[in-house]
Design a protein around this motif. Structure first.
Motif, PDB file in Angstrom:
ATOM      1  N   PRO A 122      46.916  28.908  81.786  1.00  0.00           N
ATOM      2  CA  PRO A 122      47.331  27.549  81.448  1.00  0.00           C
ATOM      3  C   PRO A 122      48.512  27.089  82.308  1.00  0.00           C
ATOM      4  CG  PRO A 122      48.101  29.090  79.786  1.00  0.00           C
ATOM      5  CD  PRO A 122      47.239  29.870  80.737  1.00  0.00           C
ATOM      6  N   THR A 123      48.600  25.787  82.509  1.00  0.00           N
ATOM      7  CA  THR A 123      49.691  25.215  83.295  1.00  0.00           C
ATOM      8  C   THR A 123      50.261  24.022  82.541  1.00  0.00           C
ATOM      9  OG1 THR A 123      48.174  23.801  84.524  1.00  0.00           O
ATOM     10  CG2 THR A 123      48.709  25.929  85.506  1.00  0.00           C
ATOM     11  N   PRO A 124      51.501  23.638  82.844  1.00  0.00           N
ATOM     12  CA  PRO A 124      52.423  24.310  83.758  1.00  0.00           C
ATOM     13  C   PRO A 124      52.937  25.608  83.150  1.00  0.00           C
ATOM     14  CG  PRO A 124      53.546  22.489  82.674  1.00  0.00           C
ATOM     15  CD  PRO A 124      52.106  22.435  82.226  1.00  0.00           C
ATOM     16  N   MET A 125      53.307  26.537  84.015  1.00  0.00           N
ATOM     17  CA  MET A 125      53.772  27.854  83.584  1.00  0.00           C
ATOM     18  C   MET A 125      55.085  28.183  84.280  1.00  0.00           C
ATOM     19  SD  MET A 125      51.756  31.518  83.681  1.00  0.00           S
ATOM     20  CE  MET A 125      50.786  31.181  82.199  1.00  0.00           C
ATOM     21  N   PHE A 126      55.988  28.834  83.546  1.00  0.00           N
ATOM     22  CA  PHE A 126      57.227  29.289  84.165  1.00  0.00           C
ATOM     23  C   PHE A 126      56.877  30.164  85.368  1.00  0.00           C
ATOM     24  CE2 PHE A 126      59.021  28.913  79.727  1.00  0.00           C
ATOM     25  CZ  PHE A 126      59.768  27.782  79.994  1.00  0.00           C
ATOM     26  N   PRO A 127      57.555  30.003  86.490  1.00  0.00           N
ATOM     27  CA  PRO A 127      57.196  30.738  87.705  1.00  0.00           C
ATOM     28  C   PRO A 127      57.309  32.250  87.564  1.00  0.00           C
ATOM     29  CG  PRO A 127      59.235  29.524  88.035  1.00  0.00           C
ATOM     30  CD  PRO A 127      58.678  29.080  86.729  1.00  0.00           C
ATOM     31  N   THR A 128      58.282  32.743  86.817  1.00  0.00           N
ATOM     32  CA  THR A 128      58.381  34.198  86.656  1.00  0.00           C
ATOM     33  C   THR A 128      57.219  34.725  85.818  1.00  0.00           C
ATOM     34  OG1 THR A 128      59.963  33.798  84.856  1.00  0.00           O
ATOM     35  CG2 THR A 128      60.867  34.416  87.021  1.00  0.00           C
TER      36      THR A 128
END
Length: 161
Positions: A122-128
Motif C-alpha cells: 500500500p502507498t504512500p508508505m514511510f520510506p524506511t
C-alpha cells in the motif's frame, strides 16, 4: 554528543497467502498525511531490541510472537528521526508465525491495519518501512542500508505519494 536512538519494526509475513501485516498511520506533527508502515516503534531505555519488537507488535497490531522467535533481517541507519530530530537505528525483525488476529489496537494512532499483498504494497508508505519490506521480500542478503544521507532523502517524504 547526541546519542543514537533505537527503533524496531516487525515484518509479519504470511508466506502461504503472500501477505504482510501493515499499519495505516494517521497524521501527526511529523507526518502531514496518513502513511503505511509495519508494526514497530521506539525502544525503551534498557530494553532488548527483540523484546521491544515483540512488545511493539503486540501493542500496535495485536499479534503475539515470543521475542526469541523473531529473526533480525535488516538494519537501517536514518540520518534524521521520525520527529525531525537526530539519527536513529531501525532494527528490522521478521516472523512467519504468530498468535492472535491482526487488530487495530491503537485506533487513536492508526486508521486501520490490513494484510497487504506482498506484491502490491500500500502507498504512500514511510520510506524506511518500504526499504525494509522490499529488501526482505526480494531476498536481498545485504543486512544494512541507510536513509537520509543522500541529497533529497527526507524521512517525511513518502514512497508512492
Amino acid at each position: 554528543m547526541q546519542s543514537l536512538r533505537q527503533a524496531v519494526c516487525v515484518i509479519v509475513h504470511d508466506e502461504t497467502a503472500g501477505k504482510v501485516a501493515c499499519v495505516h498511520y494517521a497524521n501527526d506533527p511529523w507526518s502531514t498525511v496518513p502513511a503505511w508502515t509495519v508494526p514497530g516503534g521506539k525502544v525503551e531505555e534498557g530494553e532488548r531490541l527483540d523484546e521491544a519488537a515483540a512488545r511493539e507488535l503486540r501493542e500496535e497490531a495485536g499479534l503475539v510472537v515470543p521475542a526469541e522467535e523473531l529473526r533480525l533481517v535488516h538494519t537501517i541507519q536514518a540520518k534524521a528521526g521520525w520527529d525531525g530530530e537526530g539519527p536513529f537505528l531501525l532494527s528490522v525483525f521478521a516472523t512467519t508465525s504468530w498468535q492472535g488476529e491482526l487488530t487495530n489496537t491503537e485506533p487513536d494512532k492508526h486508521l486501520e491495519v490490513l494484510w497487504a499483498d506482498a506484491d502490491a504494497l500500500p502507498t504512500p508508505m514511510f520510506p524506511t518501512s518500504h526499504a525494509a519490506l522490499t529488501t526482505y521480500l526480494s531476498g536481498d542478503g545485504r543486512g544494512f542500508s541507510t536513509y537520509g544521507w543522500e541529497d533529497g532523502e527526507d524521512l517525511r517524504a513518502f514512497v508512492g505519494a
